[in-house]
Design a protein around this motif. Sequence first.
Motif, short mmCIF file in Angstrom:
data_model
loop_
_atom_site.label_atom_id
_atom_site.label_comp_id
_atom_site.label_asym_id
_atom_site.label_seq_id
_atom_site.Cartn_x
_atom_site.Cartn_y
_atom_site.Cartn_z
N LEU A 197 0.88 -1.17 0.00
CA LEU A 197 0.00 0.00 0.00
C LEU A 197 0.92 1.22 0.00
O LEU A 197 1.84 1.30 0.82
CB LEU A 197 -0.90 -0.03 1.24
CG LEU A 197 -1.97 1.06 1.36
CD1 LEU A 197 -3.09 0.62 2.30
CD2 LEU A 197 -1.41 2.39 1.81
N ALA A 198 0.67 2.16 -0.91
CA ALA A 198 1.65 3.24 -1.08
C ALA A 198 1.03 4.62 -1.13
O ALA A 198 -0.11 4.80 -1.59
CB ALA A 198 2.46 3.01 -2.36
N ASP A 199 1.80 5.57 -0.64
CA ASP A 199 1.45 6.99 -0.77
C ASP A 199 2.65 7.70 -1.39
O ASP A 199 3.71 7.80 -0.77
CB ASP A 199 1.15 7.58 0.61
CG ASP A 199 0.60 9.00 0.53
OD1 ASP A 199 -0.02 9.35 -0.50
OD2 ASP A 199 0.79 9.75 1.50
N LEU A 200 2.49 8.17 -2.64
CA LEU A 200 3.61 8.77 -3.38
C LEU A 200 3.50 10.30 -3.41
O LEU A 200 2.41 10.85 -3.35
CB LEU A 200 3.63 8.24 -4.82
CG LEU A 200 3.61 6.71 -4.97
CD1 LEU A 200 3.67 6.32 -6.45
CD2 LEU A 200 4.75 6.06 -4.20
N HIS B 98 -1.08 3.48 -5.23
CA HIS B 98 -1.18 4.92 -5.05
C HIS B 98 -2.27 5.53 -5.92
O HIS B 98 -3.06 6.36 -5.47
CB HIS B 98 0.16 5.58 -5.36
CG HIS B 98 0.10 7.06 -5.31
ND1 HIS B 98 -0.04 7.75 -4.13
CD2 HIS B 98 0.11 8.01 -6.30
CE1 HIS B 98 -0.09 9.05 -4.37
NE2 HIS B 98 -0.01 9.23 -5.67
N THR B 99 -2.30 5.10 -7.18
CA THR B 99 -3.29 5.65 -8.12
C THR B 99 -4.71 5.39 -7.62
O THR B 99 -5.61 6.22 -7.79
CB THR B 99 -3.08 5.04 -9.52
OG1 THR B 99 -1.72 5.26 -9.90
CG2 THR B 99 -4.01 5.67 -10.54
N ALA B 100 -4.90 4.25 -6.97
CA ALA B 100 -6.23 3.92 -6.44
C ALA B 100 -6.51 4.63 -5.12
O ALA B 100 -7.53 4.36 -4.49
CB ALA B 100 -6.32 2.40 -6.26
N GLY B 101 -5.62 5.50 -4.67
CA GLY B 101 -5.90 6.28 -3.46
C GLY B 101 -5.34 5.63 -2.21
O GLY B 101 -5.71 6.01 -1.10
N GLY B 102 -4.47 4.64 -2.39
CA GLY B 102 -3.88 4.00 -1.21
C GLY B 102 -4.65 2.77 -0.80
O GLY B 102 -5.31 2.78 0.24
N VAL B 103 -4.58 1.73 -1.62
CA VAL B 103 -5.28 0.48 -1.26
C VAL B 103 -4.28 -0.67 -1.31
O VAL B 103 -3.28 -0.61 -2.03
CB VAL B 103 -6.46 0.18 -2.21
CG1 VAL B 103 -7.49 1.30 -2.13
CG2 VAL B 103 -5.97 0.00 -3.64
N TRP B 104 -4.54 -1.67 -0.54
CA TRP B 104 -3.68 -2.86 -0.54
C TRP B 104 -3.73 -3.50 -1.91
O TRP B 104 -4.80 -3.80 -2.43
CB TRP B 104 -4.12 -3.85 0.53
CG TRP B 104 -3.73 -3.37 1.91
CD1 TRP B 104 -4.54 -2.82 2.85
CD2 TRP B 104 -2.40 -3.40 2.45
NE1 TRP B 104 -3.81 -2.50 3.97
CE2 TRP B 104 -2.49 -2.84 3.76
CE3 TRP B 104 -1.16 -3.82 2.00
CZ2 TRP B 104 -1.38 -2.70 4.60
CZ3 TRP B 104 -0.05 -3.69 2.81
CH2 TRP B 104 -0.17 -3.13 4.09
N THR B 105 -2.57 -3.75 -2.50
CA THR B 105 -2.47 -4.25 -3.87
C THR B 105 -1.55 -5.46 -3.90
O THR B 105 -0.42 -5.40 -3.43
CB THR B 105 -1.90 -3.12 -4.77
OG1 THR B 105 -2.73 -1.96 -4.65
CG2 THR B 105 -1.84 -3.56 -6.22
N VAL C 119 -7.70 2.54 5.36
CA VAL C 119 -8.18 3.64 4.51
C VAL C 119 -7.80 4.96 5.16
O VAL C 119 -7.65 5.05 6.38
CB VAL C 119 -9.71 3.59 4.31
CG1 VAL C 119 -10.11 2.28 3.61
CG2 VAL C 119 -10.43 3.74 5.64
N TRP C 120 -7.64 5.98 4.33
CA TRP C 120 -7.34 7.30 4.85
C TRP C 120 -8.49 7.80 5.70
O TRP C 120 -9.63 7.80 5.26
CB TRP C 120 -7.06 8.28 3.70
CG TRP C 120 -5.72 8.02 3.08
CD1 TRP C 120 -5.46 7.40 1.89
CD2 TRP C 120 -4.45 8.39 3.64
NE1 TRP C 120 -4.10 7.34 1.67
CE2 TRP C 120 -3.45 7.94 2.73
CE3 TRP C 120 -4.05 9.02 4.82
CZ2 TRP C 120 -2.10 8.12 2.95
CZ3 TRP C 120 -2.71 9.21 5.05
CH2 TRP C 120 -1.74 8.76 4.12
N THR C 121 -8.18 8.22 6.91
CA THR C 121 -9.20 8.60 7.88
C THR C 121 -8.88 9.97 8.45
O THR C 121 -7.77 10.21 8.94
CB THR C 121 -9.22 7.56 9.03
OG1 THR C 121 -9.44 6.26 8.46
CG2 THR C 121 -10.31 7.88 10.03
N LYS C 122 -9.88 10.85 8.38
CA LYS C 122 -9.71 12.22 8.92
C LYS C 122 -9.45 12.18 10.43
O LYS C 122 -9.97 11.33 11.13
CB LYS C 122 -10.97 13.04 8.66
CG LYS C 122 -11.21 13.42 7.22
CD LYS C 122 -10.52 14.73 6.87
CE LYS C 122 -10.67 15.06 5.38
NZ LYS C 122 -9.93 14.10 4.50
#
Lengths: 373, 373, 373, 373
Positions: free
Chosen positions: C217-220, C364-371, D369-372
């Motif tokens: 899971l990534a955040d770029l 990352h493109t999917a918004g940060g989901v386990w892939t 998941v991204w959480t506020k």
Amino acid sequence: MKRLRYAMVGGSKGSFIGPVHRMAIRMDNLADLVAGAFSRDPKKNAETAGELGLSAEHVHPDWASLLAAEKDNIDFLAVCTPNDSHYEIAKAALEAGLDVMCEKPLSMTVAEAEELGRLARRKRRILGIPFSYSGMPMVKFARELVAQGEIGKVCKIVLEYNQGSFRKIDLTKPLDVRNAWKMDPRRSGPSCAVADIGVHAFHMLEYVTGLEVKEVLADLSSFAPGNRLEDDASILLRFKGGAKALLNVSKVATGEENGLRLRVYGEKASLHWNQEENDYLVLKSPFEPHRTYSRKAPYMKTASASFARTSRIPAGHHEGFMEAFANIYDEFCAAVQTRTPRDFPGAHEGVRTMRFVEAVLTSHTAGGVWTKI
Amino acid sequence: MKRLRYAMVGGSKGSFIGPVHRMAIRMDNLADLVAGAFSRDPKKNAETAGELGLSAEHVHPDWASLLAAEKDNIDFLAVCTPNDSHYEIAKAALEAGLDVMCEKPLSMTVAEAEELGRLARRKRRILGIPFSYSGMPMVKFARELVAQGEIGKVCKIVLEYNQGSFRKIDLTKPLDVRNAWKMDPRRSGPSCAVADIGVHAFHMLEYVTGLEVKEVLADLSSFAPGNRLEDDASILLRFKGGAKALLNVSKVATGEENGLRLRVYGEKASLHWNQEENDYLVLKSPFEPHRTYSRKAPYMKTASASFARTSRIPAGHHEGFMEAFANIYDEFCAAVQTRTPRDFPGAHEGVRTMRFVEAVLTSHTAGGVWTKI
Amino acid sequence: MKRLRYAMVGGSKGSFIGPVHRMAIRMDNLADLVAGAFSRDPKKNAETAGELGLSAEHVHPDWASLLAAEKDNIDFLAVCTPNDSHYEIAKAALEAGLDVMCEKPLSMTVAEAEELGRLARRKRRILGIPFSYSGMPMVKFARELVAQGEIGKVCKIVLEYNQGSFRKIDLTKPLDVRNAWKMDPRRSGPSCAVADIGVHAFHMLEYVTGLEVKEVLADLSSFAPGNRLEDDASILLRFKGGAKALLNVSKVATGEENGLRLRVYGEKASLHWNQEENDYLVLKSPFEPHRTYSRKAPYMKTASASFARTSRIPAGHHEGFMEAFANIYDEFCAAVQTRTPRDFPGAHEGVRTMRFVEAVLTSHTAGGVWTKI
Amino acid sequence: MKRLRYAMVGGSKGSFIGPVHRMAIRMDNLADLVAGAFSRDPKKNAETAGELGLSAEHVHPDWASLLAAEKDNIDFLAVCTPNDSHYEIAKAALEAGLDVMCEKPLSMTVAEAEELGRLARRKRRILGIPFSYSGMPMVKFARELVAQGEIGKVCKIVLEYNQGSFRKIDLTKPLDVRNAWKMDPRRSGPSCAVADIGVHAFHMLEYVTGLEVKEVLADLSSFAPGNRLEDDASILLRFKGGAKALLNVSKVATGEENGLRLRVYGEKASLHWNQEENDYLVLKSPFEPHRTYSRKAPYMKTASASFARTSRIPAGHHEGFMEAFANIYDEFCAAVQTRTPRDFPGAHEGVRTMRFVEAVLTSHTAGGVWTKI
């Protein structure tokens, strides 16, 4: 057990070591400060007392008045003045029947130190000297490892105490008064760097190795402008039994902070300790990975009871200079209460360190010759 | 420019320093090995040559045969034998008109070293000595900083070269033969630790500070069982101009690996370098945060051209002992090709280090007296 | 055994990695460079060849000409070009029957990497990828300790590869061209930091732990001005069997040099390795002092034969990046000569790392989901 | 100014944090302990009181009795109980008109924390929370450097709080009871590692950067046998304004002691701080040598008055965890006396950290998941 009461001479606000004594005593809740003669400057004296919550009747203009007025009111006296008055104050306090914690160096001469030692024995009083670094847990642990034979017979010690404090002195600033008197033979005595910090190093040498230094050879220098005393010393040492040491002591080690570093090489392994990382001790052997011991880590349980008392909080939470100082006072105060020997530097160590200072000066003056200690 | 050709004496497979010379030369593609007399043991000699791809006609039973056969075929000779043959081999090679890279110590006596120096001058031949640590970029950078006045006038140097190699010797194992000959006065000469590693330290002292040592005072010891030579030395040094140094040299510093550490204290700041973290140099001043310089970091661009040549890859990618050795050879080979002076240790350094060894022995034998160098 | 011959594509003078390949091969005397197509710029190409002593007939204007002319003259091809040509050159070389050492990342897509893997297997050719850090002795030793169960079941890995290289780019200077192409999607492909250095980290994760990553899971981020690709990545990873990892990859970690740091936490102990101190490995357990292992120290004898081959000189004498690179080539060249599997990264690792890059981009493109990877 | 008086709930002898509060307060002579309800175990309660010199009438069986009897006798209450009672005790104390220093986490839920915050505001009472690491001088100095723009705009933070404490638990030993309750949801609440130590890290993130975290994404694990709560957390964070962070929190980082390490990467430089070397702060820039700042070195004079108050003794003499704790109390006690805002963590920080805990749990439960926040 009765709660201890003490008074202090010297150590007004703004000085370095007086507040350290007080903080160390408070940290472990060891004794109450009940009187003081903090400064010959009445204003400074009063201000210090005010901050410490002492009422005016217990603030005295000088040590003599303090002793006269408070000797039956206190259990011990803490002496935090410059070197030149240690002897006379300690002597008077011992004669008044008080236990004494006296700053190093114990005196200006070996003869004075020996006299204080005899006096303390005769009066059955306790004389402590805060060689604070020997209160550090990992220094005590090093001593244990050596005593247990963990590193084999000790052959060589490389020790250094490098400070750069004389390289940052700006005599136009009040703070530097802390250092300036150390360059003045009248206040400091015949030695500057060796008497000021070399004695810490010497004490550590004998404390950790359990060996006795037999002779020294020294080359002294005065590098700081205007300094009439030595501020740098290169010293060779020989121990009874054949071990040797190399000791560098400097107050002009520009950029160094408090660089007290010890390495003890034995036949089987060596120990490495650095005051600036005081909570760790490294053991190096060619036959296994280097070991880094950490104060109060779970595996340290096997160490002695004396060691165990020196730690307050778990490994990874740094203890430092204040805790070391408190450790010295813990043992001293326990001795004061129980009248039994404890693990802190006293008259013997005061005499040994003064002999070291004199032998170093003698060796240097003679052009660098081996001099008995 | 013509590609260089060289031959080697000593340095058969399994030895330490021979392979290092060859790797260093290959790393920077400096010269081709075309002949050798690697060992007096014919089998070992042949095996080494085989691994290196030399044909049999270029493998010689001893250095004399090699010189006779190859002197017109090579540009320089690398001498990697034990100490006792350095002088005669280097002498013969210089007389044969060859440039020479000769392992340290250059000779067994000062007289021999001086003779080699004179011979090289007379024959206009180049004599190099691989004091490899002075090939390390951050040592060169330290020298630059001192020369530029960055730390002010140098006052005190604390230097040490602590190895524990004699504490791990197991003479039943073949590998330890590498060390055993160093304890044998016939092979090693009158000094062990000082001639073996002390000379590296001494060279570094004069190289980095640009100062000349005037006199020394030494206390030597033999701690390793069966060692008839010194394996530990405590040395005081005085420089022309007033600077002083303290030097510890030991092969019985149990658990140490290759502990060459230099600290140079000037009036304004100090420099701290540790061979075991060779890519960094620390500058400490009381007036700014300690600076850690890193080899080939972007801000290092201002350093001299000589320094720039010593780095191959960016900061953060460690260069080590091999690169340092190659740096010595880079300068030496450039001198061989251009016949101009370059930055590598030569005859002068060979003589200075031998004078140091003799002065140390003289001082110790006299009971520890200041001895001119 | 026959001496190996190789040619190189890319890697002209002034580039970073080409000279590294050549130095590494020379250091251990593994193969001779006999031909090259170093640059599309004819002048640069000729100059590079000249410095390397190649005659004009073996210098080619491009990889296709080189392969056509030299394929029967060489044993393997070293590919040191930017990312976008790796696939086509490696493919052509394998089809020409050559073994190939190809720089990372192996290709622009997973599909290309898989195709190269299949091609190598079908043609029975050897494909190597210089994930150089896995050539470092203490990384191999970490792998051994994990495999032997020394730290127990692996639970968590904290890994980072922090460089600040994009924070010092000055595009007006020629040197920075080394970095600029990495920001250009046409040359670099769809990923910058992850494809450039993240693949080293990912390979190390699977190499040291022996575990297989299951999902990421990534955040770029793109922090460097003008960079259209990611220069910073925060990545979570999950392994088959339940272990987890946290990975930071950055080219904008301002002030960092080559900060590749690995920590592996097992049930019994943890391992700590830092590329910038690559010769050491630390093992931490709560039940004994932390151990610092040192490359080629006497106690390291118990390690595997594969580990033993990676060290040239004794502990305390630093080996670095060049030696690590040579270690990769040692194993690769041994495989080329013996046609048996050896310990170096190859097609499998090339495919795994490309799957990692694609999964990170997808997550990352999917918004940060386990892939899945 | 009137001398402060305080009482303590929890913190009997043998516990970790209670004695720390008391030592910290004594060290700087800030307040007198006049009452306590140290344990529900009457024997332990009495023993603790005895050691502290409290007379029986000021020792209470529980917090409610203590508040009833002492509320007019004390200035503030120190709450050192397990997590589940923080809210009710703090609430009662605030309602009784007392200032409160309450251990973290402030409560079990965000709602409770918010209620305490509102209550404190309404009653104009002071609520402090000892996020002790923000009392460390070099953490405060890092905050200053960021605020002054010394490192440019902050882009990325890499933070970790790695402890191995759950890897050394031996539940047959009394000492380990200190840790065991943290695994019990009834005492500890819905979170273990994140609520216990993650909150320290989160507070440090916002304190040092001056930025506000916007959202989090977490992957939690329970690795320790029998632990029903998370003991390991991998957390991604995003700040308002675009900065990002990576946070590792673990109580199963085997062999780690108290590994709280912070790195802040800005556009111009980065800051590096390690709790286990707490007296130093490193600044890394590509354009100058790395700087190591040392607490209370002469060049630190330029720092703020708030920073200056945090140091007692000169650079080179280590201050540690106790001094940091005292620094928090210094500011808190000054606020209690002056009723003006000071630099210590309070209700706002209590609420922020509880929101962080809840957002982490929510993110993980939803599968990452991204959480506020």
